[in-house]
Design an enzyme around this catalytic site. Structure first.
Site, PDB file in Angstrom:
ATOM      1  N   ARG A  59       0.706  -1.306  -0.038  1.00  0.00           N
ATOM      2  CA  ARG A  59       0.071  -0.128   0.134  1.00  0.00           C
ATOM      3  C   ARG A  59       0.865   1.156   0.013  1.00  0.00           C
ATOM      4  O   ARG A  59       0.603   1.982  -0.714  1.00  0.00           O
ATOM      5  CB  ARG A  59      -0.874  -0.165   1.238  1.00  0.00           C
ATOM      6  CG  ARG A  59      -2.101  -0.892   0.990  1.00  0.00           C
ATOM      7  CD  ARG A  59      -3.047  -1.263   2.081  1.00  0.00           C
ATOM      8  NE  ARG A  59      -3.939  -2.246   1.778  1.00  0.00           N
ATOM      9  CZ  ARG A  59      -4.302  -3.051   2.685  1.00  0.00           C
ATOM     10  NH1 ARG A  59      -4.116  -3.232   4.042  1.00  0.00           N
ATOM     11  NH2 ARG A  59      -5.360  -3.911   2.018  1.00  0.00           N
ATOM     12  N   TYR A  77      -6.563  -1.965  -6.844  1.00  0.00           N
ATOM     13  CA  TYR A  77      -5.335  -3.162  -6.167  1.00  0.00           C
ATOM     14  C   TYR A  77      -4.942  -2.691  -4.596  1.00  0.00           C
ATOM     15  O   TYR A  77      -4.790  -1.648  -4.507  1.00  0.00           O
ATOM     16  CB  TYR A  77      -4.716  -4.054  -7.222  1.00  0.00           C
ATOM     17  CG  TYR A  77      -3.713  -3.027  -8.108  1.00  0.00           C
ATOM     18  CD1 TYR A  77      -2.979  -3.649  -9.140  1.00  0.00           C
ATOM     19  CD2 TYR A  77      -3.013  -1.872  -7.726  1.00  0.00           C
ATOM     20  CE1 TYR A  77      -2.150  -2.941 -10.002  1.00  0.00           C
ATOM     21  CE2 TYR A  77      -2.151  -1.127  -8.680  1.00  0.00           C
ATOM     22  CZ  TYR A  77      -1.781  -1.467  -9.865  1.00  0.00           C
ATOM     23  OH  TYR A  77      -1.000  -1.008 -10.409  1.00  0.00           O
ATOM     24  N   GLU A  78      -4.293  -3.975  -4.140  1.00  0.00           N
ATOM     25  CA  GLU A  78      -3.717  -3.721  -2.771  1.00  0.00           C
ATOM     26  C   GLU A  78      -4.928  -3.372  -1.787  1.00  0.00           C
ATOM     27  O   GLU A  78      -4.811  -2.838  -0.889  1.00  0.00           O
ATOM     28  CB  GLU A  78      -2.692  -2.618  -2.608  1.00  0.00           C
ATOM     29  CG  GLU A  78      -1.393  -2.531  -3.599  1.00  0.00           C
ATOM     30  CD  GLU A  78      -0.454  -3.642  -3.574  1.00  0.00           C
ATOM     31  OE1 GLU A  78      -0.673  -4.376  -2.479  1.00  0.00           O
ATOM     32  OE2 GLU A  78       0.166  -4.024  -4.201  1.00  0.00           O
ATOM     33  N   GLY A  79      -6.006  -4.012  -2.105  1.00  0.00           N
ATOM     34  CA  GLY A  79      -7.213  -3.730  -1.353  1.00  0.00           C
ATOM     35  C   GLY A  79      -8.059  -2.482  -2.085  1.00  0.00           C
ATOM     36  O   GLY A  79      -7.352  -1.374  -2.198  1.00  0.00           O
TER      37      GLY A  79
END
Length: 602
Positions: free
Chosen positions: A271, A409-411
């Site tokens: 993140r 992406y990355e949550g």
């Protein structure tokens, strides 16, 4: 000067403790080694990536693989890897710096680089056994092999732990057979190693495995076709299918059932690196936009001279500057925390894991803020180019498409918004961050009589820092009341969590921007930092508006009657400036500087 335990704020403590400007790291603090690294990466980006932009946009996957190999030869893939495994063993700030400046040529390469160095290599350096690290990490650090990360499944996206892929132990206990399907796998088309997550029997949590992939001997692994995507077109993204894929037991990563933990911690690092990967893209978008605005004439005037365009240039510059300020502040906090843990006897693995985990809240904040700012910048970039911005002939169209994935992406940003507040509340429950004491003080203040003294605002940022302190009170007031009202049920109130997180995000970003500028004004003089001061004031003014909107929305959603009136009065008090800045003048000053330099110049 070595940082000590008491000097470094713990993750989330920025909300309840005052940070001195001398205690933040800024891009102006880069060491000579870091400046040299930055120049080397910038040169690589220009030569190997930007020069071939059209080929990346034409889905030249082979080019992505080839440039990744060149990045490996120059050591860029091993910046974060310890020397013992063929890496450069540079600190967290340097790792982020490389990620920042290598990612702005095209989102296709940025994605391949991020997936390989972060989630493709990192799980082994942080969770692998000594044998696993010796065997695999040197190949990954040099680019001899490329890595991918196989977590997402058709039915398991944000709920990563719900995957259906299975790992079954063989009768002789020597290997596992993996069966299942993964999707959206970056680098799948050219990787030799996969970090695969699967469930053993009916375990509650998934388990991680290191799986080798050889096209000549696929071992039950088949790949889907390349996905046709909105952006990041030359990033290889495929489905991966496992049919009785045999993996030796010694290739289990960490322990059984620890895959979910690996996935979550890899994402924390991912993140903040994603935030870093969006920074130079913002600088480049602004530079491209201002160069066009200076050249393009309408009504016999360069469009850069029009107020409507100056507005856009100033806002884009302030956002890019804020993103840099906050991202490098957090990166240095992580680096210092890692160094402290290593000094206390932790291994490299433990120190790095715990160092990053400590600032998981800040990592989520940055991921959301910077990914949204880069999208806004690209959007305004298209607008400045007008009709030409919509054409593939100009770089804005690709920048806009590539930026869009960063919010997913990355949550997703929604998940990260809820996580940031949820993690903060958990830290408070564990006693790591004292939220309850300060929240109670704010309650008491609301019941008391406000002070009518006129403060002394003669010092630089005196009023702005007081505004930041008041915005923190808004968060404590809203979150404190919500926790009291809903307790453990708070998780179920997603709209409230998202509003609270927007307040939290703006506090961190605005405070970081002001602290960076104050530190530099003390070093280089206020005159030399006049435009940076304007950007810090502009960013804060915008932040106050966002905090006010979200604070009001939260209060009227969970409070009524006298409580609602009291909280709304408190909100009004906490978002009020004594002296409002002249926003139009601030924007003009910023835009004129950018226009004169013909680039992002801070």
């Amino acid at each position: 000067m070595e940082a000590t335990e008491k000097d470094i704020l713990r993750g989330g403590q920025f909300l309840v403790k005052e940070t001195k400007c001398e205690d933040v790291f800024t891009p102006e603090d880069f060491s000579e080694e870091q400046k040299m690294m930055k120049e080397a990466v910038q040169e690589f980006n220009e030569r190997e990536i930007i020069a071939h932009k059209a080929r990346f946009e034409a889905k030249d996957y082979a080019l992505t693989e080839e440039v990744m190999g060149k990045a490996g030869e120059l050591g860029f893939l091993g910046v974060a890897v310890p020397e013992a495994y063929g890496g450069l063993d540079m600190g967290f700030v340097s790792t982020l710096l490389v990620c920042d400046y290598i990612s702005s040529g095209t989102g296709s390469f940025s994605t391949a680089f991020g997936a390989h160095t972060g989630i493709g290599t990192m799980p082994i350096t942080l969770y692998g056994t000594e044998e696993q690290k010796q065997k695999y990490v040197p190949k990954l650090a040099t680019g001899e092999w490329f890595g991918s990360y196989c977590l997402t499944e058709p039915g398991a996206g944000s709920d990563a732990n719900s995957g259906k892929t299975t790992a079954t132990l063989s009768e002789d206990g020597k290997s596992y057979k993996i069966n299942g399907q993964k999707m959206w796998i970056s680098n799948a088309g050219f990787c030799q190693l996969m970090i695969v997550f699967a469930r053993i029997e009916n375990d509650k949590n998934i388990t991680g495995f290191i799986v080798e992939y050889d096209k000549a001997n696929p071992n039950g692994i088949t790949l889907g076709e390349e996905e046709h995507k909105l952006g990041i077109r030359a990033s290889s993204t495929r489905q991966v299918f496992y049919n009785d894929t045999v993996v030796p037991v010694e290739n289990m990563l960490a322990g059984r059932g620890e895959g979910f933990k690996i996935a979550m911690n890899a994402l924390n690092i991912g993140r903040i690196k994603l935030a870093g990967a969006c920074l130079d893209s913002q600088r480049r978008i602004l530079t491209t936009a201002v160069q066009y605005a200076n050249e393009r004439k309408q009504f016999n005037t360069p469009i850069a001279d029009f107020g409507a365009i100056k507005y856009k240039l100033a806002e884009m510059a302030a956002s890019a500057y804020a993103g840099e300020s906050a991202t490098y502040r957090a990166a240095k906090n992580i680096e210092d925390r890692i160094a402290l843990r290593q000094a206390a006897g932790n291994t490299h693995q433990e120190a790095e894991l715990k160092g990053v985990e400590e600032y998981a809240i800040e990592c989520s904040i940055l991921k959301v803020a910077v990914s949204e700012d880069v999208q806004n910048a690209a959007d305004e970039g298209i607008q400045i180019f007008g009709g030409m911005g919509f054409s593939e002939e100009t770089p804005m169209e690709a920048a806009w498409r590539d930026a869009r994935i960063a919010r997913i992406y990355e949550g997703t940003n929604e998940i990260n918004r809820m996580l940031s507040v949820g993690m903060l509340v958990k830290k408070a429950m564990k006693g790591h961050v004292d939220l309850l004491g300060p929240a109670q003080k704010v309650q008491d203040e609301l019941m008391g009589i406000p002070s009518f003294d006129t403060p002394d605002y003669s010092e630089l940022f005196a009023e702005e820092k007081e505004m930041i302190a008041k915005l923190k009170k808004v968060f404590l007031m809203v979150a404190g009341s919500a926790v009291q009202k809903f307790g453990p049920e708070l998780d179920g109130h997603q709209q409230l969590l998202i509003a609270a997180s927007d307040i939290l995000i703006e506090i961190y970003m605005a405070e970081s921007t002001i602290l960076r500028t104050e530190k530099n004004a003390k070093r280089f003089g206020e005159d030399a930092q006049a435009v940076q001061i304007a950007m810090a004031k502009l960013y804060l003014y915008n932040a106050v508006s966002i905090v006010e909107k979200n604070g009001k929305e939260s209060i009227i959603s969970f409070a009524e009657g006298d409580e609602q009136r009291m909280l709304l009065m408190g909100l009004k008090r906490f978002v009020k400036y004594a002296n409002y800045p002249d926003i139009v003048d601030l924007r003009k000053a910023i835009a004129e500087k950018v226009k004169a330099e013909n680039k992002y110049c801070f």
